[in-house]
Motif scaffolding. Structure first.
Motif, PDB file in Angstrom:
ATOM      1  N   GLU A 226    -125.779 -38.442  37.851  1.00 16.42           N
ATOM      2  CA  GLU A 226    -125.416 -39.744  38.358  1.00 16.42           C
ATOM      3  C   GLU A 226    -125.503 -40.014  39.963  1.00 16.42           C
ATOM      4  O   GLU A 226    -126.267 -40.662  40.558  1.00 16.42           O
ATOM      5  CB  GLU A 226    -124.190 -40.358  38.037  1.00 16.42           C
ATOM      6  N   VAL A 230    -128.593 -42.179  42.070  1.00 15.30           N
ATOM      7  CA  VAL A 230    -128.129 -42.860  42.982  1.00 15.30           C
ATOM      8  C   VAL A 230    -128.794 -42.352  44.212  1.00 15.30           C
ATOM      9  O   VAL A 230    -129.317 -43.329  44.846  1.00 15.30           O
ATOM     10  CB  VAL A 230    -126.441 -43.015  43.041  1.00 15.30           C
ATOM     11  N   THR A 253    -126.674 -38.621  28.780  1.00  8.23           N
ATOM     12  CA  THR A 253    -126.204 -39.062  30.025  1.00  8.23           C
ATOM     13  C   THR A 253    -127.300 -39.902  30.809  1.00  8.23           C
ATOM     14  O   THR A 253    -126.621 -40.990  31.252  1.00  8.23           O
ATOM     15  CB  THR A 253    -125.826 -37.783  30.946  1.00  8.23           C
ATOM     16  N   LEU A 254    -128.384 -39.381  31.079  1.00  7.21           N
ATOM     17  CA  LEU A 254    -129.103 -40.214  31.997  1.00  7.21           C
ATOM     18  C   LEU A 254    -129.595 -41.553  31.118  1.00  7.21           C
ATOM     19  O   LEU A 254    -130.019 -42.556  31.940  1.00  7.21           O
ATOM     20  CB  LEU A 254    -130.443 -39.306  32.321  1.00  7.21           C
ATOM     21  N   LEU A 257    -126.878 -43.770  31.582  1.00  4.53           N
ATOM     22  CA  LEU A 257    -126.560 -44.280  32.919  1.00  4.53           C
ATOM     23  C   LEU A 257    -127.537 -45.228  33.550  1.00  4.53           C
ATOM     24  O   LEU A 257    -127.490 -46.190  34.044  1.00  4.53           O
ATOM     25  CB  LEU A 257    -126.758 -42.878  33.788  1.00  4.53           C
ATOM     26  N   LYS A 260    -126.839 -48.482  32.050  1.00  5.41           N
ATOM     27  CA  LYS A 260    -125.843 -49.264  32.805  1.00  5.41           C
ATOM     28  C   LYS A 260    -126.215 -49.836  33.942  1.00  5.41           C
ATOM     29  O   LYS A 260    -125.566 -50.867  34.434  1.00  5.41           O
ATOM     30  CB  LYS A 260    -124.710 -47.900  33.038  1.00  5.41           C
ATOM     31  N   HIS A 261    -127.310 -49.345  34.340  1.00  2.65           N
ATOM     32  CA  HIS A 261    -127.780 -49.925  35.848  1.00  2.65           C
ATOM     33  C   HIS A 261    -129.062 -51.035  35.151  1.00  2.65           C
ATOM     34  O   HIS A 261    -129.729 -51.217  36.358  1.00  2.65           O
ATOM     35  CB  HIS A 261    -128.419 -48.874  36.547  1.00  2.65           C
TER      36      HIS A 261
END
Length: 294
Positions: A226, A230, A253-254, A257, A260-261
């Protein structure tokens, strides 16, 4: 240009022949890729040609380019196939296969990798490629201003040797020729994470035909994914599109993530190899550099 095919095939319209492409001539292929929605990074071709400037092939009918392929030799033991394209006007007429028959010799008996579209998997299998890990093409738009975490640093020229060594530990391939200008240059950025003197994660971001591309993103542990992601987004102006190619693996995970964005998967490719694959540390590979050179 040097003609690499000795026996040219007469067609009803003109002569089929295959030639090594120069960087300037390869711009026509980059335009095809844009039309296909591949969203190539600006300057990527320059980096690709640094690896093996004899590995780019165009098939012509007379003076008209109709098919393209790259087979780029990283070393005496590994090469990567990419840019497999046929002009829409000439698809289904066998020109892609003819080009393969000429270009494959460049890779010799090296292990060869590729990231292929699902529609071509059967053809790749006929040529001896196996495997099939999915890479998800994820696309989103930067909707806010991101700030690079304090412990993530902008890549400097002095970091490149360490990054090349880290990249090799993750991919199993020496990609020094590709990476020496990958993270630094006009509209190209890199971010690096260290624990003491040890590199524990890297990410690259560069402007592309349709926005920005992220990749590679390598990290030793999931908790670094993360902050590196970012950091990459912090280099992208608000409102611009961002594209990344994410291996589909046990640890999502990615993928989660990115979702989520606001990112979503729009298609997938399959990583395949002919021969013994390099010894990749898959748990560190979260996003690949490009579909064209791995």
């Amino acid at each position: 240009m040097m003609d690499i095919v000795k026996n040219k095939t007469e067609t009803s319209n003109s002569v089929w022949h295959v030639e090594h492409a120069t960087l300037a001539e390869w711009q026509a292929v980059m335009a095809w890729a844009k039309d296909e929605g591949w969203d190539m990074g600006l300057g990527d071709a320059n980096a690709f040609f640094e690896v093996d400037d004899q590995g780019f092939f165009i098939g012509y009918l007379g003076k008209e380019p109709v098919a393209a392929m790259s087979i780029v030799n990283y070393s005496s033991s590994f090469s990567f196939l990419g840019h497999y394209l046929v002009s829409p006007t000439y698809r289904g007429q066998g020109y892609g296969l003819k080009l393969c028959q000429s270009a494959f010799a460049h890779g010799g008996d090296r292990c060869m990798g590729l990231d292929g579209m699902p529609a071509q998997v059967d053809n790749y299998a006929k040529w001896g490629f196996a495997g099939g890990r999915n890479n998800l093409r994820m696309v989103g738009q930067v909707q806010q201003d991101y700030h690079c975490p304090d412990y993530i640093e902008l890549v400097q020229a002095a970091d490149i040797d360490d990054i090349v060594a880290y990249d090799k530990s993750c991919t199993g391939i020496d990609r020094s020729a590709l990476l020496k200008h990958w993270f630094i240059g006009e509209t190209r950025y890199g971010f690096i994470c260290r624990t003491g003197q040890e590199v524990t994660g890297i990410v690259g971001v560069r402007q592309s035909q349709d926005g920005y591309r992220v990749g590679p993103l390598f990290a030793n542990t999931p908790d670094l994914v993360e902050p590196l992601f970012v950091a990459a987004l912090s280099a992208v102006p608000q409102g611009r599109q961002v594209t990344l190619d994410v291996p589909e693996k046990a640890d999502p995970t990615l993928i989660k993530l990115a979702e989520k964005h606001g990112f979503e998967s729009i298609f997938h490719t399959l990583r395949m190899y002919r021969g013994e694959p390099p010894k990749e540390q898959e748990h560190k590979v979260w996003c690949i550099a490009s579909l064209e050179l791995g």
